[in-house]
Write a protein that holds these residues in place. Structure first.
Motif, mmCIF file in Angstrom:
data_model
loop_
_atom_site.group_PDB
_atom_site.id
_atom_site.type_symbol
_atom_site.label_atom_id
_atom_site.label_comp_id
_atom_site.label_asym_id
_atom_site.label_seq_id
_atom_site.Cartn_x
_atom_site.Cartn_y
_atom_site.Cartn_z
ATOM 1 N N SER A 34 0.970 -1.161 -0.010
ATOM 2 C CA SER A 34 0.090 -0.020 0.063
ATOM 3 C C SER A 34 0.934 1.374 0.213
ATOM 4 C CB SER A 34 -0.781 0.038 1.184
ATOM 5 O OG SER A 34 -0.189 0.053 2.365
ATOM 6 N N LEU A 35 2.161 1.201 0.643
ATOM 7 C CA LEU A 35 2.794 2.251 0.735
ATOM 8 C C LEU A 35 3.618 2.652 -0.608
ATOM 9 C CD1 LEU A 35 4.422 2.022 4.259
ATOM 10 C CD2 LEU A 35 2.638 3.712 3.690
ATOM 11 N N LEU A 36 3.804 1.454 -1.236
ATOM 12 C CA LEU A 36 4.509 1.411 -2.594
ATOM 13 C C LEU A 36 3.395 2.102 -3.673
ATOM 14 C CD1 LEU A 36 6.850 0.791 -4.419
ATOM 15 C CD2 LEU A 36 5.924 -1.350 -4.674
ATOM 16 N N ALA A 37 2.145 1.584 -3.582
ATOM 17 C CA ALA A 37 1.217 2.241 -4.417
ATOM 18 C C ALA A 37 0.928 3.611 -4.199
ATOM 19 C CB ALA A 37 0.036 1.270 -4.367
ATOM 20 N N ALA A 38 0.880 4.076 -2.815
ATOM 21 C CA ALA A 38 0.872 5.377 -2.509
ATOM 22 C C ALA A 38 2.022 6.263 -2.992
ATOM 23 C CB ALA A 38 0.647 5.710 -1.008
ATOM 24 N N LEU A 39 3.191 5.819 -2.993
ATOM 25 C CA LEU A 39 4.343 6.552 -3.308
ATOM 26 C C LEU A 39 4.433 6.718 -4.821
ATOM 27 C CD1 LEU A 39 7.140 4.934 -1.294
ATOM 28 C CD2 LEU A 39 6.137 7.203 -1.097
ATOM 29 N N CYS A 40 4.141 5.776 -5.680
ATOM 30 C CA CYS A 40 3.871 6.145 -7.177
ATOM 31 C C CYS A 40 2.736 6.946 -7.248
ATOM 32 C CB CYS A 40 3.224 4.594 -7.644
ATOM 33 S SG CYS A 40 4.745 3.290 -7.610
ATOM 34 N N ALA A 41 1.708 7.164 -6.760
ATOM 35 C CA ALA A 41 0.457 7.786 -6.974
ATOM 36 C C ALA A 41 0.918 9.298 -6.354
ATOM 37 C CB ALA A 41 -0.889 7.628 -5.947
ATOM 38 N N MET A 42 1.456 9.486 -5.515
ATOM 39 C CA MET A 42 2.093 10.999 -5.129
ATOM 40 C C MET A 42 3.099 11.497 -6.029
ATOM 41 S SD MET A 42 2.116 10.619 -1.010
ATOM 42 C CE MET A 42 3.046 9.208 -0.853
ATOM 43 N N LEU A 43 4.112 10.636 -6.723
ATOM 44 C CA LEU A 43 5.040 10.771 -7.530
ATOM 45 C C LEU A 43 4.380 11.288 -8.834
ATOM 46 C CD1 LEU A 43 7.951 11.462 -8.332
ATOM 47 C CD2 LEU A 43 7.762 8.745 -9.055
ATOM 48 N N LEU A 44 3.335 10.472 -9.473
ATOM 49 C CA LEU A 44 2.581 10.860 -10.662
ATOM 50 C C LEU A 44 2.019 12.167 -10.254
ATOM 51 C CD1 LEU A 44 1.703 7.122 -11.763
ATOM 52 C CD2 LEU A 44 3.313 8.762 -12.831
ATOM 53 N N HIS A 45 1.258 12.336 -9.230
ATOM 54 C CA HIS A 45 0.225 13.423 -8.917
ATOM 55 C C HIS A 45 1.354 14.773 -8.910
ATOM 56 C CE1 HIS A 45 -3.100 14.806 -6.278
ATOM 57 N NE2 HIS A 45 -2.854 15.808 -7.139
ATOM 58 N N GLY A 46 2.520 14.618 -8.355
ATOM 59 C CA GLY A 46 3.322 15.714 -8.397
ATOM 60 C C GLY A 46 3.761 16.286 -9.727
ATOM 61 N N TRP A 88 -3.860 3.592 10.116
ATOM 62 C CA TRP A 88 -4.365 3.206 9.014
ATOM 63 C C TRP A 88 -5.714 3.107 8.613
ATOM 64 C CZ3 TRP A 88 -1.000 1.889 5.343
ATOM 65 C CH2 TRP A 88 0.561 1.524 5.782
ATOM 66 N N LEU A 89 -6.546 3.450 9.565
ATOM 67 C CA LEU A 89 -8.027 3.731 9.406
ATOM 68 C C LEU A 89 -8.313 4.977 8.495
ATOM 69 C CD1 LEU A 89 -10.528 2.267 10.264
ATOM 70 C CD2 LEU A 89 -10.853 3.783 12.411
ATOM 71 N N LEU A 90 -7.379 5.833 8.690
ATOM 72 C CA LEU A 90 -7.542 7.205 7.818
ATOM 73 C C LEU A 90 -7.197 7.297 6.544
ATOM 74 C CD1 LEU A 90 -6.616 9.751 10.600
ATOM 75 C CD2 LEU A 90 -8.905 9.204 9.818
ATOM 76 N N MET A 91 -6.246 6.127 6.239
ATOM 77 C CA MET A 91 -5.821 6.146 4.829
ATOM 78 C C MET A 91 -6.702 6.126 3.735
ATOM 79 S SD MET A 91 -3.069 7.555 6.266
ATOM 80 C CE MET A 91 -2.172 7.788 4.857
ATOM 81 N N PRO A 92 -7.387 5.184 3.646
ATOM 82 C CA PRO A 92 -8.139 4.929 2.463
ATOM 83 C C PRO A 92 -8.915 6.358 2.303
ATOM 84 C CG PRO A 92 -8.482 2.989 4.026
ATOM 85 C CD PRO A 92 -7.833 3.965 4.769
ATOM 86 N N LEU A 93 -9.539 6.800 3.170
ATOM 87 C CA LEU A 93 -10.146 8.188 3.008
ATOM 88 C C LEU A 93 -9.278 9.195 2.299
ATOM 89 C CD1 LEU A 93 -12.603 10.170 3.664
ATOM 90 C CD2 LEU A 93 -11.645 10.494 5.845
ATOM 91 N N VAL A 94 -7.960 9.346 2.995
ATOM 92 C CA VAL A 94 -7.045 10.347 2.547
ATOM 93 C C VAL A 94 -6.630 10.242 0.845
ATOM 94 C CG1 VAL A 94 -4.485 11.001 2.921
ATOM 95 C CG2 VAL A 94 -6.017 10.812 4.766
ATOM 96 N N TYR A 95 -6.457 8.731 0.727
ATOM 97 C CA TYR A 95 -6.050 8.444 -0.644
ATOM 98 C C TYR A 95 -7.237 8.564 -1.716
ATOM 99 C CZ TYR A 95 -1.527 6.539 1.333
ATOM 100 O OH TYR A 95 -0.323 6.678 1.965
ATOM 101 N N GLY A 96 -8.150 8.009 -1.203
ATOM 102 C CA GLY A 96 -9.330 8.067 -2.004
ATOM 103 C C GLY A 96 -9.962 9.632 -2.338
#
Length: 262
Positions: A34-46, A88-96
């Protein structure tokens, strides 16, 4: 460059689902997925934001671009925070939510040129404002989490939740974030008073006034906690109220102008 945004949205969705899977399967040791997917998302987002905000004539600080930038900052800070203790309970909300804002930014493009290279003091003011808003928004998320856990604890329903940090730890991080956020918000307001002559001009005065009211709310919260021992519901509702006021100040009028009246 829209391909970058689409890929970022896909990785945000993947990260959100991975976080949910990790919470439903606490014995799994695959949180790094999940952290790897999030890092990829944030890099592409940036990269997408760099292209759409910076690599254009002037700087395109439209409302949705700014909101998307704030969501990216929150994602980065929350990802760093979640590596320190289990929220972790907050992370789906943050990423979504970051994925949804990015999708809205792609589907509803708008332009608001600033030319900040000629006004570095405005860049400082905006940067301080965005960082303070991001920190205080995260604090409101922690306040909501604190309220949720308090409610579950009173009803003896914590057993079916994923492993969470102690409530005192969440509260301690909450006030640290509020303190740093208030310091940055103070600097942002001060820089605006010193450098922006139009801060209280017609059409912009309401933003400054609401921001100052939000600052007073947060300062009152810190004073009440330090001097009067405020905890529990007072802290939760005051933190959320301050965040809502800042959201109204930063995005309220621009939402009406750039989205509703387009």
């Amino acid at each position: 460059m829209k391909l970058l945004a689409v890929l970022a949205m896909a990785f945000y969705l993947l990260a959100a689902f991975a976080c949910v899977h990790n919470m439903l399967n606490p014995q799994s040791n695959r949180r790094y997925y999940s952290l790897l997917a999030a890092l990829c998302a944030m890099l592409l987002h940036g990269l997408w934001l760099f292209d759409s905000v910076v690599l254009v004539p002037g700087q395109n600080l439209s409302m949705l671009n700014v909101a998307s930038l704030v969501s990216l900052i929150i994602c980065v800070l929350m990802t760093l925070l979640v590596t320190r203790f289990n929220i972790w309970l907050l992370m789906p909300l943050v990423y979504g939510f970051a994925g949804i804002l990015l999708a809205a930014d792609v589907l509803l493009p708008s332009y608001y040129s600033m030319y900040l290279e000629t006004r570095p003091e405005v860049l400082l003011h905006i940067g301080l404002g965005l960082m303070s808003y991001s920190l205080l928004a995260i604090a409101s998320l922690l306040a909501i989490l604190l309220g949720f856990l308090n409610h579950r604890l009173k009803n003896h329903k914590l057993s079916n939740l994923p492993a969470m940090p102690p409530l005192m730890t969440i509260e301690r991080y909450l006030f640290r974030l509020i303190f740093v956020g208030v310091v940055l918000l103070t600097l942002s307001i001060s820089s605006g008073l010193f450098f922006l002559q139009e801060m209280f001009s017609p059409g912009k005065a309401h933003k400054a006034i609401i921001t100052i009211v939000a600052w007073c709310v947060y300062v009152g919260l810190l004073w009440g906690h330090h001097r009067l021992g405020w905890r529990g519901r007072k802290v939760i509702w005051t933190s959320v109220a301050g965040s809502l006021l800042l959201t109204l100040a930063y995005f309220g009028s621009r939402f009406v102008r750039e989205v509703l009246l387009r």
